[in-house]
Enzyme design. Structure first.
Site, PDB file in Angstrom:
ATOM      1  N   ASP A 154      50.195  39.427  98.143  1.00 52.24           N
ATOM      2  CA  ASP A 154      50.732  39.175  96.802  1.00 52.24           C
ATOM      3  C   ASP A 154      49.631  38.492  95.975  1.00 52.24           C
ATOM      4  OD1 ASP A 154      51.973  38.098  94.566  1.00 52.24           O
ATOM      5  OD2 ASP A 154      53.614  37.165  95.692  1.00 52.24           O
ATOM      6  N   ILE A 155      49.240  39.103  94.886  1.00 50.96           N
ATOM      7  CA  ILE A 155      48.098  38.609  94.105  1.00 50.96           C
ATOM      8  C   ILE A 155      48.335  37.203  93.545  1.00 50.96           C
ATOM      9  CG2 ILE A 155      48.722  39.532  91.810  1.00 50.96           C
ATOM     10  CD1 ILE A 155      45.763  40.566  91.664  1.00 50.96           C
ATOM     11  N   ASN A 207      51.267  45.828  80.041  1.00 50.41           N
ATOM     12  CA  ASN A 207      51.465  46.925  79.075  1.00 50.41           C
ATOM     13  C   ASN A 207      50.917  46.451  77.730  1.00 50.41           C
ATOM     14  OD1 ASN A 207      53.674  45.648  77.468  1.00 50.41           O
ATOM     15  ND2 ASN A 207      54.730  45.800  79.446  1.00 50.41           N
ATOM     16  N   GLY A 238      57.030  44.894  88.147  1.00 44.75           N
ATOM     17  CA  GLY A 238      55.888  45.016  89.045  1.00 44.75           C
ATOM     18  C   GLY A 238      55.058  43.749  89.119  1.00 44.75           C
ATOM     19  N   VAL A 239      53.748  43.936  89.161  1.00 41.80           N
ATOM     20  CA  VAL A 239      52.852  42.784  89.305  1.00 41.80           C
ATOM     21  C   VAL A 239      52.901  41.908  88.042  1.00 41.80           C
ATOM     22  CG1 VAL A 239      50.735  43.972  88.546  1.00 41.80           C
ATOM     23  CG2 VAL A 239      50.585  42.092  90.168  1.00 41.80           C
ATOM     24  N   ASP A 240      53.143  42.525  86.902  1.00 45.28           N
ATOM     25  CA  ASP A 240      53.269  41.786  85.637  1.00 45.28           C
ATOM     26  C   ASP A 240      54.428  40.776  85.728  1.00 45.28           C
ATOM     27  OD1 ASP A 240      52.892  41.110  82.984  1.00 45.28           O
ATOM     28  OD2 ASP A 240      53.535  43.028  82.155  1.00 45.28           O
ATOM     29  N   SER A 286      47.849  50.634  87.271  1.00 44.98           N
ATOM     30  CA  SER A 286      48.457  51.937  86.899  1.00 44.98           C
ATOM     31  C   SER A 286      49.077  52.714  88.054  1.00 44.98           C
ATOM     32  CB  SER A 286      47.450  52.875  86.185  1.00 44.98           C
ATOM     33  OG  SER A 286      47.232  52.464  84.866  1.00 44.98           O
ATOM     34  N   GLY A 315      51.645  51.907  89.957  1.00 47.69           N
ATOM     35  CA  GLY A 315      53.073  51.668  90.167  1.00 47.69           C
ATOM     36  C   GLY A 315      53.882  52.442  89.132  1.00 47.69           C
ATOM     37  N   VAL A 316      54.494  51.705  88.230  1.00 53.70           N
ATOM     38  CA  VAL A 316      55.327  52.291  87.171  1.00 53.70           C
ATOM     39  C   VAL A 316      54.574  53.357  86.366  1.00 53.70           C
ATOM     40  CG1 VAL A 316      56.526  51.702  85.005  1.00 53.70           C
ATOM     41  CG2 VAL A 316      56.706  50.201  86.972  1.00 53.70           C
TER      42      VAL A 316
HETATM   43  N1  AR6 Z   1      50.620  41.600  94.019  1.00 56.87           N
HETATM   44  C1  AR6 Z   1      49.751  42.633  94.086  1.00 56.87           C
HETATM   45  N2  AR6 Z   1      50.063  43.899  93.741  1.00 56.87           N
HETATM   46  C2  AR6 Z   1      51.331  44.127  93.312  1.00 56.87           C
HETATM   47  C3  AR6 Z   1      52.295  43.096  93.208  1.00 56.87           C
HETATM   48  C4  AR6 Z   1      51.902  41.785  93.583  1.00 56.87           C
HETATM   49  N3  AR6 Z   1      52.736  40.741  93.518  1.00 56.87           N
HETATM   50  N4  AR6 Z   1      53.453  43.648  92.747  1.00 56.87           N
HETATM   51  C5  AR6 Z   1      53.227  44.973  92.591  1.00 56.87           C
HETATM   52  N5  AR6 Z   1      51.956  45.262  92.923  1.00 56.87           N
HETATM   53  P1  AR6 Z   1      52.758  48.049  88.540  1.00 56.87           P
HETATM   54  P2  AR6 Z   1      51.352  49.696  86.507  1.00 56.87           P
HETATM   55  C6  AR6 Z   1      51.238  46.559  92.906  1.00 56.87           C
HETATM   56  O1  AR6 Z   1      53.982  48.905  88.445  1.00 56.87           O
HETATM   57  O2  AR6 Z   1      51.553  50.929  87.335  1.00 56.87           O
HETATM   58  C7  AR6 Z   1      54.882  46.668  84.313  1.00 56.87           C
HETATM   59  O3  AR6 Z   1      56.221  46.703  83.960  1.00 56.87           O
HETATM   60  C8  AR6 Z   1      52.074  47.812  92.949  1.00 56.87           C
HETATM   61  O4  AR6 Z   1      52.465  48.113  94.289  1.00 56.87           O
HETATM   62  O5  AR6 Z   1      52.933  46.586  88.613  1.00 56.87           O
HETATM   63  O6  AR6 Z   1      49.997  49.433  85.951  1.00 56.87           O
HETATM   64  C9  AR6 Z   1      53.975  46.380  83.123  1.00 56.87           C
HETATM   65  O7  AR6 Z   1      54.578  45.509  82.200  1.00 56.87           O
HETATM   66  C10 AR6 Z   1      51.077  48.838  92.400  1.00 56.87           C
HETATM   67  O8  AR6 Z   1      50.204  49.273  93.441  1.00 56.87           O
HETATM   68  O9  AR6 Z   1      51.762  48.331  87.271  1.00 56.87           O
HETATM   69  C11 AR6 Z   1      53.753  47.738  82.551  1.00 56.87           C
HETATM   70  O10 AR6 Z   1      54.804  48.120  81.684  1.00 56.87           O
HETATM   71  C12 AR6 Z   1      50.244  48.019  91.403  1.00 56.87           C
HETATM   72  O11 AR6 Z   1      50.542  46.652  91.669  1.00 56.87           O
HETATM   73  C13 AR6 Z   1      53.748  48.646  83.759  1.00 56.87           C
HETATM   74  O12 AR6 Z   1      54.508  47.967  84.750  1.00 56.87           O
HETATM   75  C14 AR6 Z   1      50.542  48.331  89.956  1.00 56.87           C
HETATM   76  O13 AR6 Z   1      51.928  48.568  89.798  1.00 56.87           O
HETATM   77  C15 AR6 Z   1      52.351  48.839  84.306  1.00 56.87           C
HETATM   78  O14 AR6 Z   1      52.400  49.780  85.342  1.00 56.87           O
END
Ligand code: AR6
Length: 183
Positions: A19-20, A33, A41-43, A127, A129-130
């Site tokens: 977890d970052i 975003n 997600g990570v945000d 990018s 994830g979502v």
């Molecule tokens: N630590 C490390 N990596 C993580 C964590 C964490 N705690 N949580 C998720 N990931 P995403 P995107 C990974 O969806 O695709 C948000 O709603 C996850 O498994 O977080 O860039 C923003 O507000 C994946 O591999 O980001 C934007 O609207 C990676 O982080 C949108 O999602 C990115 O997944 C951005 O989408």
């Protein structure tokens, strides 16, 4: 869990799965975003860990373009002192300049580290994830973009690719192992 560590010039590059928000680095990168006002997600994890002061500072930034990044303080995230909010592209079949925009997120992240004299930074797999960027393609772009940008940030001695699943970690490891030397 560290999957690999490589030395490239003065910098050590790691691939880890965790977890970052738990990392002891000068800055963690957020996959944000363009509103910079939070999300899932990570945000979501970063905003939860940093507390409401992070959102308050983000509101003063007036958003961020896709492919660009902006820096804030880390607030309650301690030990990370800063958050670099990068806006990755939504995957659209590769027809909308997604590769270049994704590489730009990593390059801008490294440039902000240099501008703020930071020594260590951790990136998530932006990018993938979502936003549905294909994970293997994204890993290749991420690692190459960081390696290419390193020369512009001589103070940066630690870059971590912080993956959130073993398959994502293995994709980054495979690419990173083709650069530099083991350490
Ligand atoms: N630590 C490390 N990596 C993580 C964590 C964490 N705690 N949580 C998720 N990931 P995403 P995107 C990974 O969806 O695709 C948000 O709603 C996850 O498994 O977080 O860039 C923003 O507000 C994946 O591999 O980001 C934007 O609207 C990676 O982080 C949108 O999602 C990115 O997944 C951005 O989408």
């Amino acid at each position: 869990m560290t999957l690999t560590a490589r030395q490239i010039g003065k910098a050590r590059l790691d691939v880890i799965v965790t977890d970052i928000t738990t990392l002891r680095v000068d800055a963690i990168v957020n996959a944000a975003n363009s509103s910079l006002l939070g999300g899932g997600g990570v945000d979501g994890a970063i905003h939860r860990a940093a507390g409401p002061e992070l959102l308050a500072e983000c509101r003063t930034l007036h958003g961020c373009k896709t492919g660009d990044a902006k820096i804030t303080k880390g607030y309650r995230l301690l030990p990370a002192k800063h958050v670099i909010h990068a806006v990755g592209p939504v995957w659209n079949g590769g027809t909308q300049n997604e590769d270049t925009l994704l590489a730009s997120c990593y390059r801008r992240g490294i440039e902000l580290c240099h501008a703020n004299r930071l020594g260590s930074v951790a990136f998530p797999a932006i990018s993938t994830g979502v936003y549905h960027f294909p994970p293997d393609r994204a890993a290749g772009i991420a690692v190459k973009a960081v390696v290419d940008a390193l020369a512009a940030a001589p103070d940066l001695t630690q870059v971590t690719f912080c993956c959130f699943s073993a398959p994502s970690g293995e994709l980054h490891q495979k690419v990173l192992d083709t650069f530099g030397s083991p350490c």
